[in-house]
Design a protein around this motif. Sequence first.
Motif, PDB file in Angstrom:
ATOM      1  N   ASN A 295       0.821  -1.206   0.000  1.00 40.61           N
ATOM      2  CA  ASN A 295       0.000   0.000   0.000  1.00 40.61           C
ATOM      3  C   ASN A 295       0.859   1.263   0.000  1.00 40.61           C
ATOM      4  O   ASN A 295       0.498   2.255  -0.632  1.00 40.61           O
ATOM      5  N   THR A 296       1.983   1.228   0.695  1.00 42.30           N
ATOM      6  CA  THR A 296       2.876   2.395   0.724  1.00 42.30           C
ATOM      7  C   THR A 296       3.487   2.655  -0.641  1.00 42.30           C
ATOM      8  O   THR A 296       3.497   3.798  -1.116  1.00 42.30           O
TER       9      THR A 296
ATOM     10  N   ARG B 299       3.226  10.441  -2.250  1.00 43.04           N
ATOM     11  CA  ARG B 299       3.368  10.637  -0.807  1.00 43.04           C
ATOM     12  C   ARG B 299       4.761  11.130  -0.461  1.00 43.04           C
ATOM     13  O   ARG B 299       5.731  10.865  -1.157  1.00 43.04           O
ATOM     14  N   ARG B 300       4.844  11.820   0.670  1.00 42.94           N
ATOM     15  CA  ARG B 300       6.107  12.400   1.106  1.00 42.94           C
ATOM     16  C   ARG B 300       7.054  11.318   1.618  1.00 42.94           C
ATOM     17  O   ARG B 300       6.649  10.256   2.060  1.00 42.94           O
ATOM     18  N   PHE B 301       8.341  11.654   1.585  1.00 43.58           N
ATOM     19  CA  PHE B 301       9.386  10.730   1.993  1.00 43.58           C
ATOM     20  C   PHE B 301       9.224  10.321   3.456  1.00 43.58           C
ATOM     21  O   PHE B 301       9.454   9.162   3.811  1.00 43.58           O
TER      22      PHE B 301
ATOM     23  N   MET C  60       8.393   6.174   7.550  1.00 42.73           N
ATOM     24  CA  MET C  60       7.690   5.726   8.745  1.00 42.73           C
ATOM     25  C   MET C  60       6.983   4.388   8.483  1.00 42.73           C
ATOM     26  O   MET C  60       7.032   3.476   9.319  1.00 42.73           O
ATOM     27  N   ALA C  61       6.349   4.246   7.347  1.00 39.31           N
ATOM     28  CA  ALA C  61       5.665   2.997   7.007  1.00 39.31           C
ATOM     29  C   ALA C  61       6.671   1.859   6.821  1.00 39.31           C
ATOM     30  O   ALA C  61       6.400   0.719   7.215  1.00 39.31           O
ATOM     31  N   THR C  62       7.836   2.156   6.266  1.00 41.94           N
ATOM     32  CA  THR C  62       8.863   1.134   6.081  1.00 41.94           C
ATOM     33  C   THR C  62       9.406   0.652   7.417  1.00 41.94           C
ATOM     34  O   THR C  62       9.600  -0.546   7.621  1.00 41.94           O
TER      35      THR C  62
ATOM     36  N   PHE D 260       9.657  -3.469  11.562  1.00 40.34           N
ATOM     37  CA  PHE D 260       9.540  -3.902  12.947  1.00 40.34           C
ATOM     38  C   PHE D 260       8.497  -4.999  13.087  1.00 40.34           C
ATOM     39  O   PHE D 260       8.712  -5.996  13.790  1.00 40.34           O
ATOM     40  N   TRP D 261       7.369  -4.832  12.415  1.00 42.11           N
ATOM     41  CA  TRP D 261       6.309  -5.842  12.453  1.00 42.11           C
ATOM     42  C   TRP D 261       6.819  -7.163  11.882  1.00 42.11           C
ATOM     43  O   TRP D 261       6.564  -8.253  12.414  1.00 42.11           O
TER      44      TRP D 261
END
Length: 109
Positions: A65-66, A75-77, A82-84, A89-90
Amino acid sequence: MSPEALNSLFSLCIGFALAGALTSGFQAIVHRPAGFGLLQEGVAPSTFAAVPFLVFAAPFIIMRNTLRGVQVESRRFEFVMMATVLAGFWSLMSGTFFVMTLRAVGLLV
């Protein structure tokens, strides 16, 4: 590289591989991509079954999705980073759980 770092890297890779395999298998069977919308189908057994599936498939879904959002919405860097980090981590946590389960069963030494 220390053994702890190598173990964490292995767990991270296993987590992403497991997420990709689960999502690809779901898409092959159901003929639609997996997403967090599986939780919005109301009170049904399939909704409850989607929870453990999404726990392990979430890193792949977040990254898919990102990356799609970067191409479509520009979308901004900061959001992408943050999503990466969140997906990484997940993936590390789900990979660690999977490796610990394999060790408990005796399939991994």
